[in-house]
Write a protein that holds these residues in place. Structure first.
Motif, PDB file in Angstrom:
ATOM      1  N   ASP A 168      -6.767  37.451  51.396  1.00 28.02           N
ATOM      2  CA  ASP A 168      -5.353  37.356  51.747  1.00 28.02           C
ATOM      3  C   ASP A 168      -4.640  36.142  51.154  1.00 28.02           C
ATOM      4  O   ASP A 168      -3.491  36.259  50.712  1.00 28.02           O
TER       5      ASP A 168
ATOM      6  N   ARG B  50      -1.535  37.457  39.263  1.00 29.12           N
ATOM      7  CA  ARG B  50      -1.573  38.102  40.572  1.00 29.12           C
ATOM      8  C   ARG B  50      -2.996  38.504  40.905  1.00 29.12           C
ATOM      9  O   ARG B  50      -3.869  38.553  40.028  1.00 29.12           O
TER      10      ARG B  50
ATOM     11  N   LYS C  14       0.241  33.795  46.754  1.00 25.40           N
ATOM     12  CA  LYS C  14       0.798  34.902  45.971  1.00 25.40           C
ATOM     13  C   LYS C  14       2.048  34.486  45.206  1.00 25.40           C
ATOM     14  O   LYS C  14       2.167  34.723  43.995  1.00 25.40           O
TER      15      LYS C  14
ATOM     16  N   THR D 228     -10.119  39.540  55.645  1.00 27.03           N
ATOM     17  CA  THR D 228      -8.955  38.805  55.137  1.00 27.03           C
ATOM     18  C   THR D 228      -9.292  37.697  54.144  1.00 27.03           C
ATOM     19  O   THR D 228      -8.444  36.860  53.849  1.00 27.03           O
TER      20      THR D 228
ATOM     21  N   ALA E 137      -3.571  37.176  47.709  1.00 29.22           N
ATOM     22  CA  ALA E 137      -2.820  38.410  47.511  1.00 29.22           C
ATOM     23  C   ALA E 137      -1.583  38.551  48.390  1.00 29.22           C
ATOM     24  O   ALA E 137      -0.777  39.445  48.170  1.00 29.22           O
ATOM     25  N   ARG E 138      -1.412  37.678  49.386  1.00 29.19           N
ATOM     26  CA  ARG E 138      -0.298  37.821  50.315  1.00 29.19           C
ATOM     27  C   ARG E 138       0.577  36.565  50.305  1.00 29.19           C
ATOM     28  O   ARG E 138       0.135  35.478  49.929  1.00 29.19           O
ATOM     29  N   SER E 139       1.819  36.758  50.775  1.00 27.27           N
ATOM     30  CA  SER E 139       2.749  35.636  50.907  1.00 27.27           C
ATOM     31  C   SER E 139       2.780  35.091  52.324  1.00 27.27           C
ATOM     32  O   SER E 139       3.267  33.984  52.562  1.00 27.27           O
ATOM     33  N   GLU E 140       2.284  35.882  53.277  1.00 22.76           N
ATOM     34  CA  GLU E 140       2.291  35.446  54.668  1.00 22.76           C
ATOM     35  C   GLU E 140       1.127  36.093  55.393  1.00 22.76           C
ATOM     36  O   GLU E 140       0.437  36.970  54.859  1.00 22.76           O
TER      37      GLU E 140
ATOM     38  N   PRO F 267      -7.864  45.786  57.174  1.00 24.57           N
ATOM     39  CA  PRO F 267      -6.986  44.598  57.211  1.00 24.57           C
ATOM     40  C   PRO F 267      -7.639  43.385  57.856  1.00 24.57           C
ATOM     41  O   PRO F 267      -7.154  42.268  57.699  1.00 24.57           O
TER      42      PRO F 267
ATOM     43  N   SER G  47      -1.060  38.347  57.807  1.00 26.59           N
ATOM     44  CA  SER G  47      -0.988  39.709  58.337  1.00 26.59           C
ATOM     45  C   SER G  47      -1.118  39.688  59.853  1.00 26.59           C
ATOM     46  O   SER G  47      -1.687  38.753  60.424  1.00 26.59           O
TER      47      SER G  47
ATOM     48  N   PHE H 214      -0.933  30.469  51.518  1.00 24.79           N
ATOM     49  CA  PHE H 214      -0.891  31.721  50.765  1.00 24.79           C
ATOM     50  C   PHE H 214      -0.324  31.456  49.370  1.00 24.79           C
ATOM     51  O   PHE H 214       0.731  30.840  49.225  1.00 24.79           O
TER      52      PHE H 214
END
Length: 561
Positions: free
Chosen positions: A177, A163, A154, A174, A180-183, A171, A185, A152
């Motif tokens: 993801d 960003r 982000k 993905t 856009a995410r740190s971990e 959701p 989902s 990830f």
């Protein structure tokens, strides 16, 4: 008449060559075939200059391997093959196709010995299709199971004030993801763990069946890996520990031949000169093949030199695929078309262009879609236009949904000391800019996503004759294996190219023949205009980067191995 005469002359020549080979006493008992790499269904065509001046050779493909198996199986002098299985970078659906091809060859009464050197899980499972598995003494069997990871970005992007804003249907969609995410989902974790559980269970069953062990014993053996060759033999994972020069004696023992005269193992380049040439048959009508390999994008099919996010390395250009489908539609000798799909999807716009061509072609000639390792999102979108869909149990498919990824660089630009003055007219005039989107632009993005997703669902509802209320729990970006897709009616049957060929022949009213030749159709440079729809009965690296930069609707699956 001329065709029949020409064919008779060719077969007469082949009979003469076969007689000459017997007079020269050219014999081949065992043939060695190395298997490694991506093992594509069809090998990419190499430019003539690369072959002539640099000696480049196309990689071994599954279709070529089937041709060799069929040729050797029809020659009684061939006792079997030695498969040197190296590192395999293909997916699990390809492993299952390879397994089926090897077993069909064995059913013709031929011995198959797999020689492995430091095999990982994928190579070992492929070897399990053979009668015997051998390995050198110093080999290490790293049959340690399955492992996947997602990185990830982000927080890493935030360090340079970049960003990503991702708008997805749910959701479960993905693909964006990692940006856009740190971990991970919860939805993504549930999906990946379910797919891994099913794949692991399949692998364990394949090993257990091949090595005549219980599922519990195989799980215990995998948990104790890596294994040395000696210990693997003692545990029953392989049959013999020997060097390559000891193979002829091993083959003589297991083939019931006299050890006094050891059989020779010929390389394919020499062996095919001694094999009995098969007689040709005339096929007035053929099954055509159009391939969709890689990420779907505008322009011609091509290779991008860098693994750019969403775009990837191999590009399935909509321009090339559309032209190939139109060529198949106009060719009077093509009775039906197999659409081979090995793609995680891509541009939703270009996917819909291809889907339209598939639907129109299917009104005139049957189209059978067969999925490779992955045919998800845009790959499934295209397949839904076919009359029948085949996939291997390990194929990754589904992911019915779309998303938009927008990379925002305004923070990085300010950090660099760049002062941007923007002037525009219209509330969404900066929609394709790299600055932070306004709330108005976000609303427009959501409306675009909803409309694209509704179109995707409608294509599947129409193609699969499935009520929308039945489809919705299966959509929303959810990913399925081929086995799950069969249970949920997203595909018609489990199988690969041989099964798709028989189905295409059946739909076209042709005799069922696994050995019938296929006509591989690739879009040429000449533009073919579309015919009326029947009534119901990238080019450069910079252009690829520009595709990623712009907010665009994507029907694409995240990487999953």
């Amino acid at each position: 008449m001329l065709t029949a005469l020409f064919l008779w002359l060719i077969n007469l020549t082949r009979r003469g060559r076969n007689l000459w080979r017997r007079l020269l006493r050219r014999r081949v008992a065992y043939v060695r075939i190395p298997i490694s790499g991506a093992l594509p269904e069809f090998a990419p065509a190499l430019p003539w200059w690369a072959q002539r001046f640099f000696g480049a050779q196309a990689p071994l493909s599954l279709s070529e391997l089937r041709r060799r198996f069929e040729w050797m199986a029809s020659d009684p002098q061939v006792r079997g093959v030695v498969l040197d299985i190296g590192t395999l970078t293909c997916g699990w659906a390809t492993i299952q196709s390879l397994d089926q091809d090897i077993r069909r060859f064995r059913e013709r009464g031929k011995l198959v010995v797999a020689r492995v050197t430091n095999p990982d899980t994928k190579a070992y499972v492929a070897a399990c299709a053979a009668d015997r598995i051998v390995a050198p003494p110093a080999s290490l069997l790293t049959v340690t199971g399955l492992y996947t990871e997602v990185r990830f970005l982000k927080d890493a992007l935030a360090k340079v004030d970049v960003r990503a804003e991702v708008t997805a249907v749910s959701p479960y969609k993905t693909a964006g993801d990692p940006l856009a995410r740190s971990e991970m989902s919860p939805e993504n974790r549930e999906q990946i763990e379910r797919l891994l559980d099913q794949r692991y269970a399949t692998i364990v069953e394949m090993i257990a069946d091949a090595r005549r062990k219980s599922v519990e014993d195989v799980r215990t053996l995998i948990d104790a890996a890596p294994w040395s060759a000696r210990r693997a033999q003692e545990a029953g994972l392989i049959d013999a520990v020997l060097y390559e020069d000891e193979l002829p004696a091993f083959l003589a023992t297991h083939a019931g031949a006299s050890p006094a005269k050891l059989p020779e193992i010929a390389e394919w380049s020499q062996a095919h000169r001694a094999l009995r040439l098969p007689m040709l048959r005339h096929h007035r009508r053929l099954i055509g093949v159009v391939t969709i390999e890689g990420t779907i994008a505008p322009g011609p099919s091509r290779q991008i030199p860098l693994p750019i996010p969403l775009i990837g390395g191999e590009i399935a250009g909509s321009e090339s695929i559309v032209q190939a489908l139109r060529e198949a539609e106009r060719n009077p000798r093509i009775a039906a078309v197999i659409l081979y799909i090995n793609s995680p999807g891509g541009s939703a716009f270009d996917t819909d262009l291809i889907w339209r061509e598939v639907r129109r072609l299917d009104r005139r000639k049957p189209v059978v879609a067969v999925m490779g390792d992955v045919a998800a999102s845009g790959g499934y979108y295209v397949a839904s236009g076919a009359r029948a869909i085949f996939a291997q149990p390990g194929t990754v498919t589904g992911s019915i949904g779309v998303l938009i990824v927008r990379l925002v660089f305004d923070g990085l630009v300010r950090r660099a000391g760049v002062n941007t003055v923007a002037i525009g007219r219209g509330a969404n005039s900066a929609f394709f800019a790299s600055d932070a989107p306004t709330e108005q632009e976000r609303l427009a993005t959501r409306a675009l996503i909803d409309e694209s997703y509704a179109m995707f669902r409608q294509r599947v509802v129409e193609g699969r004759s499935m009520p929308e209320e039945t489809l919705e729990p299966l959509a929303g970006g959810r990913v399925w294996t081929g086995s799950e897709a069969r249970e949920r009616r997203l595909i018609d049957n489990v199988g690969g190219m041989p099964e798709a060929l028989l189905k295409a022949q059946e739909l076209a009213g042709l005799p069922r023949d696994r050995t019938a030749p296929l006509a591989l159709i690739q879009g040429g440079r000449r533009h073919i205009a579309p015919q009326p729809f029947p009534e119901e009965p990238s080019k450069t690296l910079l252009e690829a980067l520009a595709l990623v930069r712009q907010p665009q609707v994507w029907a694409v699956l995240p990487f999953f191995e």
